[in-house]
Enzyme design. Structure first.
Site, PDB file in Angstrom:
ATOM      1  N   HIS A  92      32.164  33.713  50.459  1.00 26.72           N
ATOM      2  CA  HIS A  92      33.170  33.529  49.392  1.00 26.72           C
ATOM      3  C   HIS A  92      34.349  34.482  49.551  1.00 26.72           C
ATOM      4  O   HIS A  92      34.215  35.551  50.139  1.00 26.72           O
ATOM      5  CB  HIS A  92      32.561  33.828  48.011  1.00 26.72           C
ATOM      6  CG  HIS A  92      31.210  33.260  47.765  1.00 26.72           C
ATOM      7  ND1 HIS A  92      30.110  34.033  47.480  1.00 26.72           N
ATOM      8  CD2 HIS A  92      30.784  31.962  47.771  1.00 26.72           C
ATOM      9  CE1 HIS A  92      29.042  33.257  47.316  1.00 26.72           C
ATOM     10  NE2 HIS A  92      29.424  32.001  47.491  1.00 26.72           N
ATOM     11  N   HIS A  94      36.182  36.949  47.208  1.00 30.04           N
ATOM     12  CA  HIS A  94      35.994  37.653  45.934  1.00 30.04           C
ATOM     13  C   HIS A  94      37.319  38.262  45.482  1.00 30.04           C
ATOM     14  O   HIS A  94      38.219  38.460  46.286  1.00 30.04           O
ATOM     15  CB  HIS A  94      34.900  38.717  46.076  1.00 30.04           C
ATOM     16  CG  HIS A  94      33.513  38.143  46.113  1.00 30.04           C
ATOM     17  ND1 HIS A  94      32.518  38.505  45.235  1.00 30.04           N
ATOM     18  CD2 HIS A  94      32.952  37.208  46.942  1.00 30.04           C
ATOM     19  CE1 HIS A  94      31.406  37.832  45.511  1.00 30.04           C
ATOM     20  NE2 HIS A  94      31.632  37.042  46.549  1.00 30.04           N
ATOM     21  N   HIS A 110      33.692  36.084  42.147  1.00 29.47           N
ATOM     22  CA  HIS A 110      34.377  35.073  42.962  1.00 29.47           C
ATOM     23  C   HIS A 110      35.823  34.929  42.507  1.00 29.47           C
ATOM     24  O   HIS A 110      36.108  34.906  41.310  1.00 29.47           O
ATOM     25  CB  HIS A 110      33.679  33.715  42.836  1.00 29.47           C
ATOM     26  CG  HIS A 110      32.322  33.696  43.465  1.00 29.47           C
ATOM     27  ND1 HIS A 110      31.545  32.570  43.535  1.00 29.47           N
ATOM     28  CD2 HIS A 110      31.613  34.679  44.060  1.00 29.47           C
ATOM     29  CE1 HIS A 110      30.409  32.866  44.152  1.00 29.47           C
ATOM     30  NE2 HIS A 110      30.425  34.140  44.468  1.00 29.47           N
ATOM     31  N   HIS A 118      31.547  27.809  39.094  1.00 30.00           N
ATOM     32  CA  HIS A 118      31.164  27.944  40.497  1.00 30.00           C
ATOM     33  C   HIS A 118      30.783  26.571  41.036  1.00 30.00           C
ATOM     34  O   HIS A 118      30.196  25.755  40.331  1.00 30.00           O
ATOM     35  CB  HIS A 118      29.989  28.915  40.628  1.00 30.00           C
ATOM     36  CG  HIS A 118      29.515  29.066  42.041  1.00 30.00           C
ATOM     37  ND1 HIS A 118      30.284  29.668  43.007  1.00 30.00           N
ATOM     38  CD2 HIS A 118      28.373  28.656  42.649  1.00 30.00           C
ATOM     39  CE1 HIS A 118      29.616  29.641  44.162  1.00 30.00           C
ATOM     40  NE2 HIS A 118      28.462  29.029  43.971  1.00 30.00           N
ATOM     41  N   HIS A 129      35.330  27.583  42.086  1.00 27.66           N
ATOM     42  CA  HIS A 129      36.221  28.739  42.162  1.00 27.66           C
ATOM     43  C   HIS A 129      37.108  28.563  43.394  1.00 27.66           C
ATOM     44  O   HIS A 129      36.664  27.996  44.401  1.00 27.66           O
ATOM     45  CB  HIS A 129      35.399  30.025  42.324  1.00 27.66           C
ATOM     46  CG  HIS A 129      34.518  30.332  41.144  1.00 27.66           C
ATOM     47  ND1 HIS A 129      33.194  30.729  41.299  1.00 27.66           N
ATOM     48  CD2 HIS A 129      34.774  30.305  39.812  1.00 27.66           C
ATOM     49  CE1 HIS A 129      32.683  30.951  40.087  1.00 27.66           C
ATOM     50  NE2 HIS A 129      33.610  30.695  39.168  1.00 27.66           N
ATOM     51  N   ASP A 132      35.310  29.728  46.460  1.00 24.29           N
ATOM     52  CA  ASP A 132      34.020  29.142  46.845  1.00 24.29           C
ATOM     53  C   ASP A 132      34.102  28.460  48.202  1.00 24.29           C
ATOM     54  O   ASP A 132      34.523  27.310  48.313  1.00 24.29           O
ATOM     55  CB  ASP A 132      33.563  28.134  45.773  1.00 24.29           C
ATOM     56  CG  ASP A 132      33.096  28.803  44.502  1.00 24.29           C
ATOM     57  OD1 ASP A 132      32.909  30.036  44.517  1.00 24.29           O
ATOM     58  OD2 ASP A 132      32.930  28.082  43.494  1.00 24.29           O
ATOM     59  N   HIS A 169      26.824  36.853  51.992  1.00 17.53           N
ATOM     60  CA  HIS A 169      25.627  37.198  51.223  1.00 17.53           C
ATOM     61  C   HIS A 169      24.357  37.109  52.066  1.00 17.53           C
ATOM     62  O   HIS A 169      24.313  36.409  53.080  1.00 17.53           O
ATOM     63  CB  HIS A 169      25.497  36.261  50.017  1.00 17.53           C
ATOM     64  CG  HIS A 169      26.555  36.493  48.967  1.00 17.53           C
ATOM     65  ND1 HIS A 169      26.347  37.289  47.864  1.00 17.53           N
ATOM     66  CD2 HIS A 169      27.838  36.056  48.883  1.00 17.53           C
ATOM     67  CE1 HIS A 169      27.457  37.316  47.128  1.00 17.53           C
ATOM     68  NE2 HIS A 169      28.372  36.576  47.722  1.00 17.53           N
ATOM     69  N   ARG A 186      25.096  41.362  48.784  1.00 17.75           N
ATOM     70  CA  ARG A 186      26.297  41.277  49.628  1.00 17.75           C
ATOM     71  C   ARG A 186      26.005  42.052  50.914  1.00 17.75           C
ATOM     72  O   ARG A 186      25.765  43.253  50.855  1.00 17.75           O
ATOM     73  CB  ARG A 186      27.482  41.861  48.861  1.00 17.75           C
ATOM     74  CG  ARG A 186      27.692  41.140  47.527  1.00 17.75           C
ATOM     75  CD  ARG A 186      28.712  41.785  46.617  1.00 17.75           C
ATOM     76  NE  ARG A 186      28.776  41.013  45.362  1.00 17.75           N
ATOM     77  CZ  ARG A 186      29.804  41.004  44.529  1.00 17.75           C
ATOM     78  NH1 ARG A 186      30.870  41.750  44.779  1.00 17.75           N
ATOM     79  NH2 ARG A 186      29.778  40.259  43.449  1.00 17.75           N
TER      80      ARG A 186
END
Ligand code: CU
Ligand code: ZN
Length: 193
Positions: A92, A94, A110, A118, A129, A132, A169, A186
């Site tokens: 993603h 962020h 996000h 999401h 998002h 995403d 992630h 993360r």
């Protein structure tokens, strides 16, 4: 005597103050004109591309790079990531371009306009998002490669991703759980520059 003295004194004081101000202006003039060429060199053009170098968060060895290139129908995202467990990993943009926290939490949530849920990267813009990007999939060697054009990402304007962060992630983004796909810790973070 009283009638003329005070107005004259007042005029004198204003004149003295005015001269002092003028001298101050004169003194500053050279430095402000020195700065002018530099200001003229500041470009107002939006960038055509941006890059994030991914570094591992504490306790991980995930590294990589992500390149974002402006194309006609969006932004092409080219990612190469190493050091992953095989399988899918949430991927993603962020909101904060800040990877300083050992666990990557400084990058925030996000990146989005604050009104959308999401979702999957293939969803319409109002059902995901902006950040995403789904998952990257690592092979048995722990290497993931991704190359797709995202229609929602932007490199300019109020929703520009430049100055934000890419997070990889430890687990899979299920593309439905709110607010972030239940993708786990993360494992790598990089600021988009
Ligand atoms: Cu994320
Ligand atoms: Zn999201």
């Amino acid at each position: 005597m009283y009638r003329s003295f005070f107005p004259v004194l007042a005029v004198l004081m204003i004149t003295v103050a005015g001269c002092a101000q003028k001298r101050a202006d004169d003194a500053q003039e050279p430095s402000s004109s020195d700065a002018m060429p530099e200001n003229e060199m500041v470009s107002t053009n939006a960038p055509d591309s941006a890059t994030a170098v991914l570094n591992p968060t504490e306790g991980n060895s995930v590294r990589g790079s992500v390149r974002f290139i402006k194309v006609d129908d969006g932004v092409r995202v080219i990612a190469d990531v190493t050091g992953l467990a095989s399988g899918k990993h949430g991927f993603h943009v962020h909101e904060n371009g800040d990877c300083s926290a050992p666990d990557g939490s400084s990058a925030g949530g996000h990146f989005s306009n604050g009104t959308t849920p999401h979702g999957a990267p293939d969803n319409d813009a109002d059902m995901r998002h902006a950040g995403d990007l789904g998952n990257v999939t690592a092979d048995s060697e722990g290497h993931a490669h991704l190359d797709r054009v995202d229609p929602v990402l932007s490199l300019s304007g109020p929703m520009s991703i430049v100055g934000r962060a890419v997070i990889v992630h430890g687990g899979m983004d299920d593309l439905t759980s709110q607010p972030s796909g239940a993708a786990g810790p993360r494992v790598a973070c990089g600021v988009i520059e």
